[in-house]
Design a protein around this motif. Structure first.
Motif, PDB file in Angstrom:
ATOM      1  N   THR A 282       9.392  -7.804 -23.245  1.00 46.05           N
ATOM      2  CA  THR A 282       7.995  -8.080 -22.874  1.00 46.05           C
ATOM      3  C   THR A 282       7.808  -7.813 -21.376  1.00 46.05           C
ATOM      4  O   THR A 282       7.739  -8.747 -20.582  1.00 46.05           O
ATOM      5  N   PRO A 283       7.718  -6.557 -20.982  1.00 46.25           N
ATOM      6  CA  PRO A 283       7.535  -6.222 -19.561  1.00 46.25           C
ATOM      7  C   PRO A 283       6.238  -6.814 -19.005  1.00 46.25           C
ATOM      8  O   PRO A 283       5.228  -6.891 -19.703  1.00 46.25           O
ATOM      9  N   TYR A 284       6.303  -7.223 -17.749  1.00 47.26           N
ATOM     10  CA  TYR A 284       5.156  -7.825 -17.055  1.00 47.26           C
ATOM     11  C   TYR A 284       4.552  -6.745 -16.155  1.00 47.26           C
ATOM     12  O   TYR A 284       5.073  -6.446 -15.082  1.00 47.26           O
ATOM     13  N   CYS A 285       3.449  -6.149 -16.595  1.00 45.90           N
ATOM     14  CA  CYS A 285       2.942  -4.924 -15.973  1.00 45.90           C
ATOM     15  C   CYS A 285       1.570  -5.075 -15.320  1.00 45.90           C
ATOM     16  O   CYS A 285       0.885  -4.075 -15.106  1.00 45.90           O
ATOM     17  N   ARG A 286       1.159  -6.291 -15.024  1.00 48.84           N
ATOM     18  CA  ARG A 286      -0.191  -6.461 -14.485  1.00 48.84           C
ATOM     19  C   ARG A 286      -0.320  -5.819 -13.113  1.00 48.84           C
ATOM     20  O   ARG A 286       0.661  -5.637 -12.373  1.00 48.84           O
ATOM     21  N   GLY A 287      -1.557  -5.478 -12.761  1.00 43.18           N
ATOM     22  CA  GLY A 287      -1.820  -4.897 -11.452  1.00 43.18           C
ATOM     23  C   GLY A 287      -1.984  -5.969 -10.388  1.00 43.18           C
ATOM     24  O   GLY A 287      -1.908  -7.173 -10.656  1.00 43.18           O
ATOM     25  N   PHE A 288      -2.217  -5.534  -9.161  1.00 36.94           N
ATOM     26  CA  PHE A 288      -2.441  -6.453  -8.050  1.00 36.94           C
ATOM     27  C   PHE A 288      -3.889  -6.934  -8.053  1.00 36.94           C
ATOM     28  O   PHE A 288      -4.815  -6.177  -8.368  1.00 36.94           O
ATOM     29  N   THR A 289      -4.094  -8.187  -7.695  1.00 38.00           N
ATOM     30  CA  THR A 289      -5.456  -8.655  -7.442  1.00 38.00           C
ATOM     31  C   THR A 289      -5.891  -8.086  -6.091  1.00 38.00           C
ATOM     32  O   THR A 289      -5.051  -7.668  -5.279  1.00 38.00           O
ATOM     33  N   PRO A 290      -7.191  -8.052  -5.812  1.00 36.58           N
ATOM     34  CA  PRO A 290      -7.636  -7.559  -4.497  1.00 36.58           C
ATOM     35  C   PRO A 290      -6.982  -8.314  -3.342  1.00 36.58           C
ATOM     36  O   PRO A 290      -6.636  -7.715  -2.322  1.00 36.58           O
ATOM     37  N   GLU A 291      -6.816  -9.631  -3.509  1.00 34.68           N
ATOM     38  CA  GLU A 291      -6.206 -10.442  -2.444  1.00 34.68           C
ATOM     39  C   GLU A 291      -4.732 -10.055  -2.257  1.00 34.68           C
ATOM     40  O   GLU A 291      -4.252  -9.953  -1.116  1.00 34.68           O
ATOM     41  N   GLU A 292      -4.020  -9.839  -3.364  1.00 38.24           N
ATOM     42  CA  GLU A 292      -2.611  -9.441  -3.273  1.00 38.24           C
ATOM     43  C   GLU A 292      -2.483  -8.058  -2.629  1.00 38.24           C
ATOM     44  O   GLU A 292      -1.596  -7.826  -1.798  1.00 38.24           O
ATOM     45  N   PHE A 293      -3.379  -7.170  -3.019  1.00 37.92           N
ATOM     46  CA  PHE A 293      -3.305  -5.807  -2.485  1.00 37.92           C
ATOM     47  C   PHE A 293      -3.549  -5.807  -0.973  1.00 37.92           C
ATOM     48  O   PHE A 293      -2.898  -5.066  -0.231  1.00 37.92           O
ATOM     49  N   GLN A 294      -4.488  -6.640  -0.508  1.00 38.21           N
ATOM     50  CA  GLN A 294      -4.776  -6.720   0.919  1.00 38.21           C
ATOM     51  C   GLN A 294      -3.589  -7.306   1.689  1.00 38.21           C
ATOM     52  O   GLN A 294      -3.425  -7.027   2.882  1.00 38.21           O
ATOM     53  N   ALA A 295      -2.776  -8.114   1.013  1.00 44.57           N
ATOM     54  CA  ALA A 295      -1.643  -8.763   1.677  1.00 44.57           C
ATOM     55  C   ALA A 295      -0.421  -7.852   1.786  1.00 44.57           C
ATOM     56  O   ALA A 295       0.545  -8.182   2.487  1.00 44.57           O
ATOM     57  N   LEU A 296      -0.429  -6.707   1.126  1.00 43.15           N
ATOM     58  CA  LEU A 296       0.727  -5.809   1.150  1.00 43.15           C
ATOM     59  C   LEU A 296       0.901  -5.177   2.527  1.00 43.15           C
ATOM     60  O   LEU A 296      -0.068  -4.779   3.175  1.00 43.15           O
ATOM     61  N   ASP A 297       2.139  -5.099   2.983  1.00 39.22           N
ATOM     62  CA  ASP A 297       2.466  -4.451   4.251  1.00 39.22           C
ATOM     63  C   ASP A 297       3.014  -3.058   3.934  1.00 39.22           C
ATOM     64  O   ASP A 297       4.185  -2.888   3.601  1.00 39.22           O
ATOM     65  N   PHE A 298       2.140  -2.053   4.045  1.00 40.99           N
ATOM     66  CA  PHE A 298       2.534  -0.692   3.691  1.00 40.99           C
ATOM     67  C   PHE A 298       3.521  -0.098   4.696  1.00 40.99           C
ATOM     68  O   PHE A 298       4.191   0.882   4.390  1.00 40.99           O
ATOM     69  N   SER A 299       3.605  -0.684   5.896  1.00 40.96           N
ATOM     70  CA  SER A 299       4.558  -0.176   6.886  1.00 40.96           C
ATOM     71  C   SER A 299       5.997  -0.438   6.459  1.00 40.96           C
ATOM     72  O   SER A 299       6.928   0.191   6.972  1.00 40.96           O
ATOM     73  N   LYS A 300       6.173  -1.367   5.519  1.00 42.66           N
ATOM     74  CA  LYS A 300       7.516  -1.697   5.030  1.00 42.66           C
ATOM     75  C   LYS A 300       7.874  -0.928   3.757  1.00 42.66           C
ATOM     76  O   LYS A 300       8.929  -1.138   3.182  1.00 42.66           O
ATOM     77  N   MET A 301       6.975  -0.057   3.315  1.00 37.86           N
ATOM     78  CA  MET A 301       7.219   0.703   2.088  1.00 37.86           C
ATOM     79  C   MET A 301       7.714   2.110   2.407  1.00 37.86           C
ATOM     80  O   MET A 301       7.275   2.733   3.381  1.00 37.86           O
ATOM     81  N   ASP A 302       8.632   2.577   1.603  1.00 38.13           N
ATOM     82  CA  ASP A 302       9.136   3.942   1.711  1.00 38.13           C
ATOM     83  C   ASP A 302       8.366   4.809   0.719  1.00 38.13           C
ATOM     84  O   ASP A 302       8.615   4.764  -0.484  1.00 38.13           O
ATOM     85  N   LEU A 303       7.421   5.579   1.220  1.00 36.63           N
ATOM     86  CA  LEU A 303       6.586   6.429   0.376  1.00 36.63           C
ATOM     87  C   LEU A 303       7.019   7.894   0.430  1.00 36.63           C
ATOM     88  O   LEU A 303       6.242   8.794   0.098  1.00 36.63           O
ATOM     89  N   SER A 304       8.281   8.124   0.837  1.00 40.07           N
ATOM     90  CA  SER A 304       8.757   9.499   0.988  1.00 40.07           C
ATOM     91  C   SER A 304       8.715  10.263  -0.333  1.00 40.07           C
ATOM     92  O   SER A 304       8.465  11.468  -0.356  1.00 40.07           O
ATOM     93  N   GLU A 305       8.951   9.565  -1.440  1.00 39.71           N
ATOM     94  CA  GLU A 305       8.897  10.223  -2.744  1.00 39.71           C
ATOM     95  C   GLU A 305       7.487  10.752  -3.017  1.00 39.71           C
ATOM     96  O   GLU A 305       7.310  11.849  -3.538  1.00 39.71           O
ATOM     97  N   TYR A 306       6.497   9.979  -2.618  1.00 38.18           N
ATOM     98  CA  TYR A 306       5.097  10.378  -2.795  1.00 38.18           C
ATOM     99  C   TYR A 306       4.734  11.528  -1.863  1.00 38.18           C
ATOM    100  O   TYR A 306       4.097  12.496  -2.265  1.00 38.18           O
TER     101      TYR A 306
END
Length: 335
Positions: A282-306
C-alpha cells in the motif's frame, strides 16, 4: 502442482521453484522438484535414498520408481490466494470550485498514484512484467501537461493498442501485422507527441504473449520513463502459505520532475516522518499540500537528473530543427 523454496530466500517465486506434478502408476501425484530415483529392484524392493518416509512409486508412463520430498497440491481444491490489485485512481485533476474559482477540495502538488508490477513468477508465466523497455511515455517536463491522469491515460492507451494487437494475432496475423494494428489503435486514441511510438510497438511485441496484466504494463511504461519511485517488494500470490508470485509496489507521478521532488522533498517534512512511502503493498503516494510545498528548501535538492534531461531534450530539439531547415532547403534547390 508443487512449490518449493529451493534457494532458501523465503519464497517459491523464482524460476524452477514451481512445477506441475507427475501422474504415478498408483494414481497418485509426485512433485518433480528434488525428485530422485529409488534404489533396489522389483525383487528386493525399492528404497528411497531420501529416507523411509518417502514412498517409491513408478511413473504412470512406466520406468524406475522415484520419490520426492515435496508434496503436491491440487490448485482446484486449494486455490491460489491472490492479493487484490492496487486500484488507486489518483487525485482528481479538477475538483469542485466555488463561484470565485477557489478549490473546495484538497490541493495536492506533485501527487502520485499507487501502482504495482510483477517480476517473473508463476502468475506471469515467468515473464518479467517490470522490465524496463525505455522511455515510452514522454515527460511533460512540468509544462502544460500536469495531471497524473493524463500520463495514466497515455499508458492505458498503449494497453488498448496491446489488446488490438493481441486480437489481430489470435486472428492469424503475424507479430509484425499485429503490432501495426496495435500502433494504429494507439495513434487513434492518444496524442502521438506524448509517446514514443516505435518503443511502444516493441513493448507490445514483447508483452504480446506474456502473463502481464494492464497495471503491469502501465507501471512498466511509467517506470521506464523515469516517473516512478519503487517502494519495495511483497508477496502477491500464495498457495498453502508458500509465496509463488511477488509484486513490486511503486508511486508513479506525472513527470520525472515530480518524482525527483517527491523523493528529495519528503525527508524535509515532518508530516512524512514515520510514514515515508508507506508499504510495498500500500504505497503512500499523496502530493504536497501548498503549505508543505512552500516549506521545501530547493537549495538542498539535487536536481541534476532533471537538468541533464532538459539539456538532452534541448539538444535533440535543435538537431530536429536543423534537419527540418536543411530538408526544406534541399527541396527548394531540388526544384
Amino acid at each position: 502442482m508443487c512449490a518449493v523454496d529451493l534457494n532458501g530466500n523465503g519464497d517459491a517465486s523464482d524460476t524452477g521453484e514451481v512445477a506441475s506434478c507427475t501422474l504415478m502408476a498408483d494414481a497418485s501425484w509426485q512433485c518433480p522438484l528434488q525428485q530422485v530415483a529409488c534404489t533396489g529392484d522389483a525383487t528386493t524392493g525399492y528404497v528411497c535414498p531420501l529416507g523411509p518416509s518417502y514412498a517409491c512409486t513408478a511413473p504412470a508412463s512406466g520406468g524406475t520408481p522415484t520419490c520426492s520430498p515435496n508434496a503436491c497440491t491440487d490448485p482446484v481444491a486449494t486455490p491460489i490466494e491472490d492479493e487484490p490489485v492496487t486500484d488507486d485512481p489518483g487525485v482528481p485533476a479538477d475538483g469542485e470550485m466555488d463561484t470565485t474559482g477557489a478549490c473546495l477540495g484538497n490541493i495536492e502538488i506533485f501527487s502520485g498514484r499507487a501502482m504495482r508490477c510483477r517480476p517473473a513468477g508463476l502468475k506471469t508465466t515467468f515473464s518479467n512484467c517490470c522490465k524496463d523497455k525505455g522511455k515510452i511515455v514522454k515527460d511533460g517536463m512540468g509544462g502544460s501537461i500536469t495531471s497524473i491522469s493524463t500520463k495514466i491515460a497515455v499508458a492505458k492507451g498503449v494497453f488498448t493498442g496491446m489488446k488490438a494487437a493481441y486480437t489481430a494475432f489470435k486472428a492469424g496475423a503475424t507479430a509484425g501485422q499485429a503490432a501495426s494494428a496495435g500502433a494504429n489503435a494507439i495513434i487513434a486514441g492518444i496524442d502521438p507527441t506524448s509517446i514514443a511510438i516505435s518503443l511502444a510497438i516493441n513493448f507490445m511485441i514483447d508483452f504480446l504473449l506474456s502473463g502481464c496484466d494492464q497495471q503491469d504494463m502501465e507501471t512498466a511504461m511509467l517506470k521506464g520513463s523515469g516517473m516512478c519511485h519503487e517502494v519495495g517488494s511483497y508477496c502477491s500470490s500464495k498457495i498453502l502459505g508458500i509465496c509463488i508470485q511477488k509484486s513490486r509496489g511503486h508511486c508513479c507521478f506525472n513527470t520525472k520532475l515530480g518524482r525527483i521532488i517527491q523523493e528529495q522533498g519528503r525527508p524535509q517534512l515532518k508530516s512524512f516522518n514515520g510514514l515515508g512511502w508507506g508499504t510495498p503493498k500500500t504505497p503512500y503516494c499523496r502530493g504536497f499540500t501548498p503549505e508543505e510545498f512552500q516549506a521545501l528548501d530547493f537549495s538542498k535538492m539535487d536536481l541534476s537528473e532533471y537538468y541533464s534531461e532538459i539539456e538532452a531534450r534541448a539538444q535533440a530539439d535543435i538537431q530536429v530543427d536543423m534537419k527540418d531547415k536543411i530538408d526544406a532547403y534541399m527541396q527548394v534547390i531540388g526544384k
